[in-house]
Scaffold this active site. Structure first.
Site, PDB file in Angstrom:
ATOM      1  N   ASP A   1       4.728   0.253  12.218  1.00 46.27           N
ATOM      2  CA  ASP A   1       3.515  -0.106  11.682  1.00 46.27           C
ATOM      3  C   ASP A   1       3.230  -1.464  12.037  1.00 46.27           C
ATOM      4  O   ASP A   1       2.315  -2.207  11.502  1.00 46.27           O
ATOM      5  CB  ASP A   1       3.325  -0.058  10.149  1.00 46.27           C
TER       6      ASP A   1
ATOM      7  N   LYS B   1       0.813  -1.346  -0.128  1.00 46.73           N
ATOM      8  CA  LYS B   1      -0.012   0.009  -0.042  1.00 46.73           C
ATOM      9  C   LYS B   1       0.738   1.389  -0.059  1.00 46.73           C
ATOM     10  O   LYS B   1       0.795   2.134  -0.799  1.00 46.73           O
ATOM     11  CB  LYS B   1      -0.934   0.052   1.224  1.00 46.73           C
ATOM     12  N   ASN B   2       1.852   1.151   0.833  1.00 45.91           N
ATOM     13  CA  ASN B   2       2.311   2.695   1.026  1.00 45.91           C
ATOM     14  C   ASN B   2       3.655   2.793   0.191  1.00 45.91           C
ATOM     15  O   ASN B   2       3.859   3.896  -0.302  1.00 45.91           O
ATOM     16  CB  ASN B   2       3.298   2.674   2.363  1.00 45.91           C
TER      17      ASN B   2
ATOM     18  N   ARG C   1      -8.601   0.018   4.581  1.00 45.90           N
ATOM     19  CA  ARG C   1      -7.670   0.910   4.034  1.00 45.90           C
ATOM     20  C   ARG C   1      -6.116   0.124   3.603  1.00 45.90           C
ATOM     21  O   ARG C   1      -5.548   0.540   2.562  1.00 45.90           O
ATOM     22  CB  ARG C   1      -7.236   1.914   4.958  1.00 45.90           C
TER      23      ARG C   1
ATOM     24  N   ARG D   1       1.816  14.645  13.622  1.00 45.37           N
ATOM     25  CA  ARG D   1       2.142  14.393  11.894  1.00 45.37           C
ATOM     26  C   ARG D   1       2.129  15.600  10.883  1.00 45.37           C
ATOM     27  O   ARG D   1       1.533  15.844  10.050  1.00 45.37           O
ATOM     28  CB  ARG D   1       1.163  13.180  11.193  1.00 45.37           C
TER      29      ARG D   1
ATOM     30  N   CYS E   1      -3.967  13.317  12.799  1.00 48.64           N
ATOM     31  CA  CYS E   1      -4.590  12.320  12.593  1.00 48.64           C
ATOM     32  C   CYS E   1      -4.407  11.236  14.067  1.00 48.64           C
ATOM     33  O   CYS E   1      -4.035  11.842  15.006  1.00 48.64           O
ATOM     34  CB  CYS E   1      -4.110  11.651  11.482  1.00 48.64           C
TER      35      CYS E   1
HETATM   36  C1  EPZ Z   1       4.806   6.872   6.379  1.00 48.20           C
HETATM   37  O1  EPZ Z   1       4.023   7.880   6.777  1.00 48.20           O
HETATM   38  C2  EPZ Z   1       3.493   5.515   6.311  1.00 48.20           C
HETATM   39  N1  EPZ Z   1       2.643   6.109   5.209  1.00 48.20           N
HETATM   40  C3  EPZ Z   1       3.037   5.077   7.725  1.00 48.20           C
HETATM   41  O2  EPZ Z   1       2.275   4.165   7.495  1.00 48.20           O
HETATM   42  C4  EPZ Z   1       4.245   5.032   8.520  1.00 48.20           C
HETATM   43  O3  EPZ Z   1       3.700   4.737  10.005  1.00 48.20           O
HETATM   44  C5  EPZ Z   1       5.313   6.080   8.513  1.00 48.20           C
HETATM   45  O4  EPZ Z   1       5.922   6.150   7.059  1.00 48.20           O
HETATM   46  C6  EPZ Z   1       6.556   5.681   9.409  1.00 48.20           C
HETATM   47  O5  EPZ Z   1       7.149   4.554   8.693  1.00 48.20           O
HETATM   48  C7  EPZ Z   1       2.627   6.068   4.182  1.00 48.20           C
HETATM   49  O6  EPZ Z   1       3.967   5.631   3.677  1.00 48.20           O
HETATM   50  C8  EPZ Z   1       1.566   6.380   3.254  1.00 48.20           C
HETATM   51  P1  EPZ Z   1       7.094  10.095   8.268  1.00 48.20           P
HETATM   52  P2  EPZ Z   1       4.917   9.341   6.795  1.00 48.20           P
HETATM   53  O7  EPZ Z   1       7.136  11.231   7.422  1.00 48.20           O
HETATM   54  O8  EPZ Z   1       5.558   9.391   5.593  1.00 48.20           O
HETATM   55  C9  EPZ Z   1       7.324  13.213  11.881  1.00 48.20           C
HETATM   56  C10 EPZ Z   1       0.231   2.632   7.921  1.00 48.20           C
HETATM   57  O9  EPZ Z   1      -0.214   2.341   8.980  1.00 48.20           O
HETATM   58  N2  EPZ Z   1       7.359  14.297  10.738  1.00 48.20           N
HETATM   59  O10 EPZ Z   1       8.197   8.980   7.925  1.00 48.20           O
HETATM   60  O11 EPZ Z   1       3.735  10.154   7.199  1.00 48.20           O
HETATM   61  C11 EPZ Z   1       6.030  12.401  11.717  1.00 48.20           C
HETATM   62  O12 EPZ Z   1       5.245  13.209  12.701  1.00 48.20           O
HETATM   63  C12 EPZ Z   1       0.839   4.269   8.123  1.00 48.20           C
HETATM   64  O13 EPZ Z   1       0.429   2.244   6.908  1.00 48.20           O
HETATM   65  C13 EPZ Z   1       7.528  15.476  10.843  1.00 48.20           C
HETATM   66  O14 EPZ Z   1       7.646  15.983  12.040  1.00 48.20           O
HETATM   67  O15 EPZ Z   1       5.817   9.230   7.852  1.00 48.20           O
HETATM   68  C14 EPZ Z   1       6.717  11.246  12.430  1.00 48.20           C
HETATM   69  O16 EPZ Z   1       6.766  11.347  13.929  1.00 48.20           O
HETATM   70  C15 EPZ Z   1       0.651   4.979   9.176  1.00 48.20           C
HETATM   71  N3  EPZ Z   1       7.435  16.692   9.947  1.00 48.20           N
HETATM   72  C16 EPZ Z   1       8.045  10.827  12.001  1.00 48.20           C
HETATM   73  O17 EPZ Z   1       8.192  12.214  11.625  1.00 48.20           O
HETATM   74  C17 EPZ Z   1       7.214  16.046   8.571  1.00 48.20           C
HETATM   75  O18 EPZ Z   1       7.250  16.971   7.719  1.00 48.20           O
HETATM   76  C18 EPZ Z   1       7.684  10.023  10.679  1.00 48.20           C
HETATM   77  O19 EPZ Z   1       6.866  10.312   9.915  1.00 48.20           O
HETATM   78  C19 EPZ Z   1       6.873  14.739   8.334  1.00 48.20           C
HETATM   79  C20 EPZ Z   1       7.134  13.699   9.188  1.00 48.20           C
END
Ligand code: EPZ
Length: 424
Positions: free
Chosen positions: A308, A22-23, A400, A123, A118
């Site tokens: 995840d 998915k991701n 989802r 996030r 969320c």
């Molecule tokens: C991806 O989300 C995945 N989603 C998530 O999967 C997964 O949990 C996550 O990566 C971590 O592995 C998709 O790929 C669609 P991040 P993403 O940016 O890219 C902080 C699932 O269940 N951050 O790596 O949104 C953030 O808040 C989902 O399938 C900032 O501070 O995650 C988090 O604490 C849920 N500023 C950390 O970084 C930003 O601009 C990592 O988030 C971006 C992120």
């Protein structure tokens, strides 16, 4: 609203085919915005998040054809007709932010709704925005939207991520592929989904090196062409189904499974007493008799233990012989499954970013519900091992990210069915 009814206590034996990720697919589909030729994705998963991304891309002017019952997606973007990603779609799925970089790189303009918080944490998207600014984008945040422009094309630059972000790395990878000059991304995410996106972009003609390491170098090109790319195996679906025979006992072969996709998780599972072996077609997971051993888990960016899979691993550890500690280092509010598991008899204490799980001998089925995708499936896993019936409500979370979950599990002997209910 549908729910899933699980009658626990069956050992699982059989084979489960793992779908495309998915991701990965959610990042690959927006890559089609970078070219006026079609991008064909094979091995696509059939999930509601993919349909949401399809709707978003169509709203921008893409033509999306789902062939072979949705297994193959052909995304064509002769021209981007509307550069606005509307709040109504973005609020449903945060991955919508991934259209920002490609639209900006191709046409020098994009307007994307800010996703907002969320269930699992705040996030923010500040890293996506800071990275695009480093490439020369001008950003204006108003009315809940980011208005981005780059009239004279994005320019290559060096950008060091202050924290690792999967989505921001993906956005910048796509944007930099069409920028003028060389971009160096430092402290980049190393997830398999990043490598998959880089491979697809290379097929489209991009010049990218270093994906899978923390430094990625992208030499921008003038244009990208169409390509055909198979979506990588879903490592989170793989890990989830590896836990199924682990929690019930039995032996299941995961077709398409690869240990390198889930190495840190597989190590913890083996430490808990579960057997994992590689087969010609994937991975085989078995647990015969005796209780699971308690193990500690700390989530981290890849190659660490994936956030995840934290909820699903917790479901297993509720039945361990001993006390396990889980530490969640990626999201600040990702233990909502704990109180639901407790309703099934688990002993869990959540304290800030950690949880202590004292294993119990048995769980008891109960009506439960979850507020996110991985939490929902952790309750299904717990239900497979629990005595009696577990009814998991709010199945739309599950849909989802898990394709035909009840079919895949019942083919291995689980007693699980979907109950269709009309909204009250
Ligand atoms: C991806 O989300 C995945 N989603 C998530 O999967 C997964 O949990 C996550 O990566 C971590 O592995 C998709 O790929 C669609 P991040 P993403 O940016 O890219 C902080 C699932 O269940 N951050 O790596 O949104 C953030 O808040 C989902 O399938 C900032 O501070 O995650 C988090 O604490 C849920 N500023 C950390 O970084 C930003 O601009 C990592 O988030 C971006 C992120």
């Amino acid at each position: 609203m549908d729910s899933i009814l699980v009658r626990g206590g069956q050992r699982l034996n059989g084979r489960i085919a793992i779908s495309g990720a998915k991701n990965a697919c959610l990042a690959l589909m927006p890559a089609a915005l970078l070219s006026d030729e079609p991008l064909t994705l094979t091995n696509a998963p059939r999930l509601s998040d993919i349909r949401t991304m399809t709707a978003l891309l169509e709203s921008l002017g893409c033509e999306v054809a789902a062939l072979q019952q949705g297994r193959v997606l052909v995304v064509g973007t002769e021209a981007i007709r509307d550069h606005t990603a509307d709040y109504e779609i973005v609020r449903r799925m945060r991955a919508s932010i991934l259209v920002l970089g490609p639209m900006l790189a191709r046409d020098g303009q994009a307007v994307v709704s800010l996703p907002g918080g969320c269930a699992i944490g705040a996030r923010p998207v500040d890293l996506h925005l800071a990275g695009l600014e480093a490439l020369g984008a001008k950003l204006d945040l108003r009315d809940g939207y980011v208005h981005a422009t780059a009239p004279r094309r994005l320019r290559g630059a060096t950008f060091a991520f202050p924290t690792v972000s999967v989505g921001a790395t993906e956005n910048l990878l796509m944007a930099a592929s069409l920028a003028k000059g060389t971009t160096v991304l430092k402290n980049a995410a190393r997830e398999p989904e990043i490598v998959d996106l880089a491979q697809c972009l290379r097929r489209m003609g991009a010049q990218i090196e270093g994906d899978g390491t923390e430094t990625i170098v992208i030499d921008g090109v003038e244009r990208l062409r169409g390509a055909t790319h198979p979506v990588v195996t879903d490592r989170i679906e793989l890990g989830t189904y590896m836990l199924a025979p682990a929690i019930t006992g039995g032996e299941v072969e995961l077709i398409g499974g690869r240990r390198d996709l889930v190495a840190a998780f597989a190590d913890r599972l083996e430490a808990a007493g579960v057997e994992i072996s590689e087969t010609a077609e994937g991975l085989k997971v078995s647990r015969q008799n005796g209780r699971i051993r308690a193990v500690d888990v700390v989530t981290a960016p890849f190659p660490g233990f994936p956030t995840d899979l934290q909820a699903q691993m917790m479901a297993l550890l509720t039945l361990a012989d001993g006390v396990s500690h889980l530490e969640e280092r990626i999201f600040e509010n990702r233990f909502m499954h704990a109180p639901e598991l407790s309703r099934m008899g688990a002993k869990i204490e959540v304290h800030g970013g950690g949880a202590t799980v004292t294993g119990v001998e048995r769980l008891k089925g109960a009506p439960v519900m979850a507020t996110d995708l991985r939490a929902s499936v952790s309750l299904i896993l717990a239900g497979l091992a629990a005595e009696g019936e577990t009814r998991v409500a709010r199945v739309y979370h599950l849909d989802r990210g898990y394709e035909r979950v009840e079919e895949k599990l019942s083919a291995c002997g689980a007693s699980i069915e979907r109950i269709h209910e009309r909204a009250a």
